[in-house]
Design a protein around this motif. Structure first.
Motif, PDB file in Angstrom:
ATOM      1  N   PHE A 113      42.927 -66.071  62.416  1.00  0.00           N
ATOM      2  CA  PHE A 113      41.932 -65.318  61.664  1.00  0.00           C
ATOM      3  C   PHE A 113      40.549 -65.518  62.259  1.00  0.00           C
ATOM      4  N   VAL A 114      39.653 -64.620  61.873  1.00  0.00           N
ATOM      5  CA  VAL A 114      38.260 -64.668  62.293  1.00  0.00           C
ATOM      6  C   VAL A 114      37.380 -64.640  61.053  1.00  0.00           C
ATOM      7  N   LEU A 115      36.371 -65.492  61.040  1.00  0.00           N
ATOM      8  CA  LEU A 115      35.349 -65.467  59.999  1.00  0.00           C
ATOM      9  C   LEU A 115      34.065 -64.902  60.605  1.00  0.00           C
ATOM     10  N   GLY A 116      32.998 -64.899  59.831  1.00  0.00           N
ATOM     11  CA  GLY A 116      31.706 -64.455  60.322  1.00  0.00           C
ATOM     12  C   GLY A 116      30.621 -65.082  59.469  1.00  0.00           C
ATOM     13  N   PHE A 117      29.394 -64.648  59.652  1.00  0.00           N
ATOM     14  CA  PHE A 117      28.287 -65.186  58.871  1.00  0.00           C
ATOM     15  C   PHE A 117      28.085 -64.351  57.603  1.00  0.00           C
ATOM     16  N   THR A 118      27.597 -65.012  56.572  1.00  0.00           N
ATOM     17  CA  THR A 118      27.288 -64.354  55.309  1.00  0.00           C
ATOM     18  C   THR A 118      25.853 -64.647  54.918  1.00  0.00           C
ATOM     19  N   GLU A 119      25.307 -63.804  54.066  1.00  0.00           N
ATOM     20  CA  GLU A 119      23.931 -63.983  53.601  1.00  0.00           C
ATOM     21  C   GLU A 119      23.850 -63.570  52.132  1.00  0.00           C
ATOM     22  N   ALA A 120      23.175 -64.387  51.341  1.00  0.00           N
ATOM     23  CA  ALA A 120      23.001 -64.066  49.926  1.00  0.00           C
ATOM     24  C   ALA A 120      21.879 -63.052  49.744  1.00  0.00           C
ATOM     25  N   PHE A 121      22.045 -62.189  48.747  1.00  0.00           N
ATOM     26  CA  PHE A 121      20.965 -61.268  48.413  1.00  0.00           C
ATOM     27  C   PHE A 121      20.851 -61.141  46.902  1.00  0.00           C
ATOM     28  N   CYS A 123      20.621 -59.494  43.403  1.00  0.00           N
ATOM     29  CA  CYS A 123      20.986 -58.277  42.687  1.00  0.00           C
ATOM     30  C   CYS A 123      19.752 -57.777  41.934  1.00  0.00           C
ATOM     31  N   PRO A 124      19.469 -56.470  41.983  1.00  0.00           N
ATOM     32  CA  PRO A 124      18.301 -55.938  41.277  1.00  0.00           C
ATOM     33  C   PRO A 124      18.307 -56.236  39.771  1.00  0.00           C
ATOM     34  N   SER A 125      19.485 -56.481  39.212  1.00  0.00           N
ATOM     35  CA  SER A 125      19.560 -56.752  37.774  1.00  0.00           C
ATOM     36  C   SER A 125      19.145 -58.167  37.414  1.00  0.00           C
ATOM     37  N   LEU A 126      18.988 -59.022  38.424  1.00  0.00           N
ATOM     38  CA  LEU A 126      18.635 -60.413  38.174  1.00  0.00           C
ATOM     39  C   LEU A 126      17.121 -60.580  38.225  1.00  0.00           C
ATOM     40  N   PRO A 127      16.492 -61.065  37.147  1.00  0.00           N
ATOM     41  CA  PRO A 127      15.043 -61.277  37.156  1.00  0.00           C
ATOM     42  C   PRO A 127      14.622 -62.216  38.284  1.00  0.00           C
ATOM     43  N   PRO A 128      13.507 -61.945  38.961  1.00  0.00           N
ATOM     44  CA  PRO A 128      13.067 -62.785  40.082  1.00  0.00           C
ATOM     45  C   PRO A 128      12.964 -64.257  39.728  1.00  0.00           C
ATOM     46  N   GLN A 129      12.500 -64.562  38.515  1.00  0.00           N
ATOM     47  CA  GLN A 129      12.352 -65.971  38.139  1.00  0.00           C
ATOM     48  C   GLN A 129      13.701 -66.667  38.036  1.00  0.00           C
ATOM     49  N   ALA A 130      14.730 -65.914  37.645  1.00  0.00           N
ATOM     50  CA  ALA A 130      16.071 -66.497  37.567  1.00  0.00           C
ATOM     51  C   ALA A 130      16.635 -66.724  38.968  1.00  0.00           C
ATOM     52  N   PHE A 131      16.379 -65.778  39.881  1.00  0.00           N
ATOM     53  CA  PHE A 131      16.859 -65.897  41.249  1.00  0.00           C
ATOM     54  C   PHE A 131      16.258 -67.118  41.926  1.00  0.00           C
ATOM     55  N   GLU A 132      14.992 -67.398  41.647  1.00  0.00           N
ATOM     56  CA  GLU A 132      14.313 -68.534  42.275  1.00  0.00           C
ATOM     57  C   GLU A 132      14.900 -69.864  41.838  1.00  0.00           C
ATOM     58  N   LYS A 133      15.538 -69.894  40.679  1.00  0.00           N
ATOM     59  CA  LYS A 133      16.112 -71.144  40.167  1.00  0.00           C
ATOM     60  C   LYS A 133      17.509 -71.423  40.708  1.00  0.00           C
ATOM     61  N   ILE A 134      18.107 -70.421  41.357  1.00  0.00           N
ATOM     62  CA  ILE A 134      19.462 -70.590  41.877  1.00  0.00           C
ATOM     63  C   ILE A 134      19.407 -71.329  43.208  1.00  0.00           C
ATOM     64  N   ASN A 135      20.271 -72.317  43.346  1.00  0.00           N
ATOM     65  CA  ASN A 135      20.317 -73.123  44.567  1.00  0.00           C
ATOM     66  C   ASN A 135      21.203 -72.435  45.600  1.00  0.00           C
ATOM     67  N   ILE A 137      21.222 -71.126  50.074  1.00  0.00           N
ATOM     68  CA  ILE A 137      20.579 -71.220  51.380  1.00  0.00           C
ATOM     69  C   ILE A 137      20.079 -69.839  51.784  1.00  0.00           C
ATOM     70  N   ASP A 138      18.812 -69.754  52.131  1.00  0.00           N
ATOM     71  CA  ASP A 138      18.220 -68.486  52.537  1.00  0.00           C
ATOM     72  C   ASP A 138      18.608 -68.167  53.976  1.00  0.00           C
ATOM     73  N   GLY A 139      18.967 -66.924  54.225  1.00  0.00           N
ATOM     74  CA  GLY A 139      19.324 -66.500  55.571  1.00  0.00           C
ATOM     75  C   GLY A 139      20.812 -66.610  55.848  1.00  0.00           C
ATOM     76  N   PRO A 140      21.261 -66.114  57.006  1.00  0.00           N
ATOM     77  CA  PRO A 140      22.683 -66.139  57.360  1.00  0.00           C
ATOM     78  C   PRO A 140      23.215 -67.562  57.535  1.00  0.00           C
ATOM     79  N   VAL A 141      24.427 -67.781  57.048  1.00  0.00           N
ATOM     80  CA  VAL A 141      25.105 -69.072  57.193  1.00  0.00           C
ATOM     81  C   VAL A 141      26.568 -68.802  57.555  1.00  0.00           C
ATOM     82  N   PRO A 142      27.242 -69.760  58.195  1.00  0.00           N
ATOM     83  CA  PRO A 142      28.672 -69.570  58.473  1.00  0.00           C
ATOM     84  C   PRO A 142      29.424 -69.252  57.180  1.00  0.00           C
ATOM     85  N   GLY A 143      30.237 -68.217  57.212  1.00  0.00           N
ATOM     86  CA  GLY A 143      30.832 -67.675  55.997  1.00  0.00           C
ATOM     87  C   GLY A 143      32.209 -68.214  55.681  1.00  0.00           C
TER      88      GLY A 143
END
Length: 199
Positions: A113-121, A123-135, A137-143
């Motif tokens: 099998f082959v994997l790739g990199f993933t990145e979190a984004f 969701c527009p439904s999530l308030p910005p203040q709630a997103f900031e509290k989620i732990n 990693i910003d940017g692409p990471v091994p998926g």
């Protein structure tokens, strides 16, 4: 003729995100057909209707709610493709995901099998203040998540076998650990192939 790749989507009450997920499969640059299987895991919203109306016309399997690992295994059993991949009903693929990974598997027949990199984004439904509290990693990471994989079918039908349906979370990591223990060769494509929705 059987599809070369089968993409399996486990979905539970995914009406707000499913169309975007399916659109990302439809936008793949790979020229060969991709068989799309949606396992509706007991949804009570319009998930199935959205799937039925999408241009991809995915095969829909309706079951009582039993969790994502069971839904994925049911999708694998129904799949016709020699290669298997997965996408959660709220995540998306990058357009070249399947084309680039297929090229690796074709060039290296010893790989399971082959994997790739993933990145979190966010969701527009999530308030910005709630997103900031989620732990996260910003940017692409091994998926090391199911949404980045393209695997030969026997990785799920023989060694290391299907997902553990007793697990509610961590089922991909548990499967990946069994694959390593079984000596299955794999590669991580050095490219972003998947985006994981935070909501």
């Amino acid at each position: 003729m059987s599809a070369q790749i089968s993409a399996i989507i486990p979905a539970f009450n995914a009406q707000t995100t499913l169309a975007e997920t399916l659109d990302s499969i439809a936008a793949q640059t790979m020229r060969a057909d991709i068989e799309v299987i949606l396992v509706d895991d007991g949804s009570t919203d319009a998930t199935a209707t959205i799937a039925e109306q999408h241009l991809l016309s995915p095969k829909i399997i309706r079951v009582e709610n039993g969790g994502a690992p069971r839904a994925l295994n049911l999708g694998i059993e129904a799949a016709k493709g020699a290669l298997i991949c997965f996408l959660d009903a709220d995540d998306i693929w990058l357009p070249e995901k399947t084309e680039r990974q297929l090229a690796v598997l074709n060039a290296k027949p010893d790989l399971g099998f082959v994997l790739g990199f993933t990145e979190a984004f966010q969701c527009p439904s999530l308030p910005p203040q709630a997103f900031e509290k989620i732990n996260y990693i910003d940017g692409p990471v091994p998926g090391y998540v199911g949404g980045t994989i393209l695997a030969r079918r026997d990785c799920f039908t023989a060694r290391p076998g299907p997902y553990d349906e007793a697990l509610k979370t961590g089922y991909f990591i548990e499967w990946f650990q069994r694959a390593q223990a079984a000596g299955i060769s794999f590669e991580i494509l050095d490219a972003l192939v998947h985006k994981r929705r935070i909501r």
